[in-house]
Scaffold this motif. Structure first.
Motif, short mmCIF file in Angstrom:
data_model
loop_
_atom_site.label_atom_id
_atom_site.label_comp_id
_atom_site.label_asym_id
_atom_site.label_seq_id
_atom_site.Cartn_x
_atom_site.Cartn_y
_atom_site.Cartn_z
N SER A 84 0.81 -1.22 0.00
CA SER A 84 0.00 0.00 0.00
C SER A 84 0.85 1.27 0.00
CB SER A 84 -0.93 0.01 1.22
OG SER A 84 -0.19 0.17 2.42
N GLN A 85 2.17 1.11 -0.01
CA GLN A 85 3.04 2.29 -0.02
C GLN A 85 2.86 3.07 -1.33
OE1 GLN A 85 4.76 3.21 2.78
NE2 GLN A 85 3.59 1.45 3.53
N PRO A 86 2.67 4.39 -1.26
CA PRO A 86 2.38 5.20 -2.47
C PRO A 86 3.63 5.52 -3.27
CG PRO A 86 2.43 6.62 -0.54
CD PRO A 86 2.65 5.21 -0.03
N ILE A 87 4.28 4.49 -3.80
CA ILE A 87 5.56 4.73 -4.48
C ILE A 87 5.39 5.53 -5.78
CG2 ILE A 87 6.69 2.70 -3.50
CD1 ILE A 87 6.22 1.27 -6.11
N GLU A 88 4.17 5.64 -6.28
CA GLU A 88 3.95 6.46 -7.47
C GLU A 88 4.25 7.94 -7.18
OE1 GLU A 88 0.23 6.32 -5.10
OE2 GLU A 88 1.63 4.82 -5.88
N GLN A 89 4.31 8.32 -5.91
CA GLN A 89 4.64 9.69 -5.54
C GLN A 89 6.14 9.99 -5.65
OE1 GLN A 89 2.99 10.73 -1.71
NE2 GLN A 89 0.94 9.98 -2.24
N ILE A 90 6.95 8.92 -5.83
CA ILE A 90 8.39 9.12 -6.04
C ILE A 90 8.60 9.43 -7.52
CG2 ILE A 90 10.69 8.08 -5.85
CD1 ILE A 90 9.57 6.20 -3.72
N GLU A 91 8.92 10.66 -7.83
CA GLU A 91 9.00 11.08 -9.24
C GLU A 91 10.24 10.54 -9.95
OE1 GLU A 91 8.68 15.30 -9.35
OE2 GLU A 91 6.68 15.34 -8.44
N ASP A 92 11.32 10.34 -9.21
CA ASP A 92 12.54 9.82 -9.80
C ASP A 92 12.31 8.36 -10.22
OD1 ASP A 92 15.18 8.38 -9.86
OD2 ASP A 92 15.96 10.38 -9.39
N THR A 93 12.35 8.10 -11.51
CA THR A 93 12.02 6.76 -12.04
C THR A 93 12.94 5.68 -11.49
OG1 THR A 93 11.25 7.80 -14.09
CG2 THR A 93 11.67 5.42 -14.15
N GLU A 94 14.23 5.97 -11.44
CA GLU A 94 15.20 4.97 -10.97
C GLU A 94 14.97 4.62 -9.51
OE1 GLU A 94 20.00 4.18 -11.37
OE2 GLU A 94 19.26 6.24 -11.26
N ILE A 95 14.74 5.63 -8.68
CA ILE A 95 14.51 5.38 -7.26
C ILE A 95 13.18 4.67 -7.05
CG2 ILE A 95 14.20 6.45 -5.00
CD1 ILE A 95 16.12 8.63 -5.83
N ARG A 96 12.17 5.06 -7.83
CA ARG A 96 10.86 4.40 -7.72
C ARG A 96 10.98 2.91 -8.05
NH1 ARG A 96 8.12 7.55 -10.77
NH2 ARG A 96 8.05 6.30 -12.67
N GLN A 97 11.75 2.57 -9.09
CA GLN A 97 11.95 1.17 -9.45
C GLN A 97 12.68 0.42 -8.35
OE1 GLN A 97 10.87 -0.69 -12.29
NE2 GLN A 97 11.52 -2.24 -10.82
N LEU A 98 13.66 1.08 -7.73
CA LEU A 98 14.38 0.47 -6.63
C LEU A 98 13.43 0.10 -5.50
CD1 LEU A 98 16.93 -0.27 -5.01
CD2 LEU A 98 17.16 2.15 -4.41
N TYR A 99 12.53 1.00 -5.15
CA TYR A 99 11.62 0.72 -4.05
C TYR A 99 10.55 -0.30 -4.43
CZ TYR A 99 13.81 3.69 -0.68
OH TYR A 99 14.71 4.18 0.23
N GLN A 100 10.23 -0.41 -5.69
CA GLN A 100 9.37 -1.52 -6.13
C GLN A 100 10.09 -2.85 -5.88
OE1 GLN A 100 8.29 -1.00 -10.24
NE2 GLN A 100 6.91 0.72 -9.85
#
Length: 397
Positions: A84-100
């Motif tokens: 349920s973490q709102p990772i879509e709010q992380i705009e940096d694509t690379e960091i967002r993928q890391l947290y996925q």
């Protein structure tokens, strides 16, 4: 071979950008959640010694029936909170993928924990999280097993220290580092010592009598790497460095065994122990039962029955725990990294993975890291004098 490790920082911590704020909130929430997921706290049976006696009495025919600690968290709710973490709010694509990747990795560990003791269910979850040996890995293990051990009568291998004397050895060794940690004792573990990252605790097996070589191996391995990277990890703005990048276990164990090599405490005997672990884990893929894996090690490979039993426990605990083969693969990867003249210091920055070095470099450039404070003492100079060990490491595929 250590090179300067420059951390690039900026004012990002003071930047009230929505995406940055979301990143820190998500990172902090994941940290709170994954502190409940210490797999080693749950996968070690509580009745190892009793089942060992029963197994030996059965002439190695009746598989042990292990009992495991009770799971003290809501597994379903933990899965739900992770996803349920709102990772879509992380705009940096690379960091967002890391947290996925982080969320998927820790969800896998939860699945491992919730199926401990359920046979194939646990094995398949373990397989998903840690993988299994390749043909090359098994060939490497068999190659190592062709070498003769050092003489068992060598003074360095003579058991002589009880758990309290061993505790003092660890405390004396740790004076070289600027951190403190907790030491506890256990009589329900398959390892002779281990670090629990989440609580910064060293656990010593009180059933074991330790030799000088084991003290050297364990102080460098458990404190010099596992505790060092734990303490470095908590210094970063992002807590992922402390709780661990996806698939960090292979790099961590590789670094830890490599510290044994650099401190001149890695022996052929120790390498063969790691090789036996690969053979034991490979037996899981072949569908071997506990007793069949034990007999493979004890009868076919002529391994003394106490050692064969504990190696078999490590592989079969939970229903089939495949992590143990990563010690040897991790060692080879870190050894190659070192021989290529690359920076070892950056690998100590936390619970990181070689496969995520590009992401870590990106995080550094964006100001999301802190300087490396604690350095593995044995990495400062290569003190290895064992030419056979050198030959083996050079020859592994």
């Amino acid at each position: 071979m250590l090179k300067p490790f420059i951390i690039i920082t900026d004012s990002i911590m003071n930047t009230p950008h929505t995406s940055t704020k979301a990143l820190f909130e998500i990172d902090n929430q994941i940290d709170i959640l994954v502190k409940k997921i210490e797999l080693l706290s749950y996968v070690n049976p509580t009745n190892i010694e009793a089942e060992k006696e029963r197994f030996f009495a059965s002439k190695y025919l009746t598989d042990p029936v292990f009992i495991y600690p009770e799971i003290n968290f809501d597994r379903f709710n933990l899965h739900r909170e992770l996803f349920s973490q709102p990772i879509e709010q992380i705009e940096d694509t690379e960091i967002r993928q890391l947290y996925q990747d982080i969320i998927y990795a820790y969800s896998g560990l939860i699945q491992c924990i919730e199926t401990i003791g359920e046979g194939k269910k646990f094995y398949y979850n373990s397989l998903h999280s840690f993988g299994t040996p390749t043909e090359d890995d098994v060939e490497n293990a068999k190659f190592i097993l062709h070498f003769d051990d050092e003489d068992d009568k060598d003074e360095q291998f003579r058991p002589k220290y009880n758990e309290l004397q061993t505790e003092q050895k660890f405390r004396d060794y740790s004076k070289r580092y600027d951190f403190t940690y907790t030491i506890k004792f256990s009589n329900t573990m398959s390892a002779i010592a281990m670090v629990l990252n989440n609580t910064k605790t060293l656990v010593i097996n009180q059933n074991h009598t330790f030799s000088d070589n084991e003290i050297a191996v364990l102080t460098n391995h458990e404190i010099g790497v596992h505790m060092v990277t734990s303490m470095n990890g908590i210094l970063h703005p992002l807590k992922i460095f402390s709780h661990g990048f996806p698939n960090y276990e292979e790099t961590q164990e590789g670094l830890a065994v490599f510290s044994e090599y650099m401190s001149n405490s890695l022996t052929v005997r120790r390498l063969k122990e790691l090789a036996y672990r690969v053979i034991a884990v490979d037996s899981l893929a072949k569908g071997y039962s506990f007793s069949k894996t034990f007999r493979l090690l004890h009868n076919q490979y002529d391994l003394e029955r106490e050692r064969a039993f504990y190696i078999t426990v490590r592989a079969h605990r939970g229903g089939g725990f495949t992590k143990d083969y990563l010690y040897l693969t991790g060692l080879k990867k870190v050894y190659n990294y070192y021989k290529e003249g690359k920076d070892l210091k950056c690998l100590l920055t936390g619970k990181i993975s070689l496969s995520y070095l590009t992401s870590i470099e990106s995080l550094r450039k964006k100001g999301f890291t802190a300087p490396v404070k604690h350095i593995t003492d044995s990495y400062l100079k290569n003190n290895n004098t064992n030419k056979t060990v050198d030959f083996i490491l050079e020859s592994l595929k």
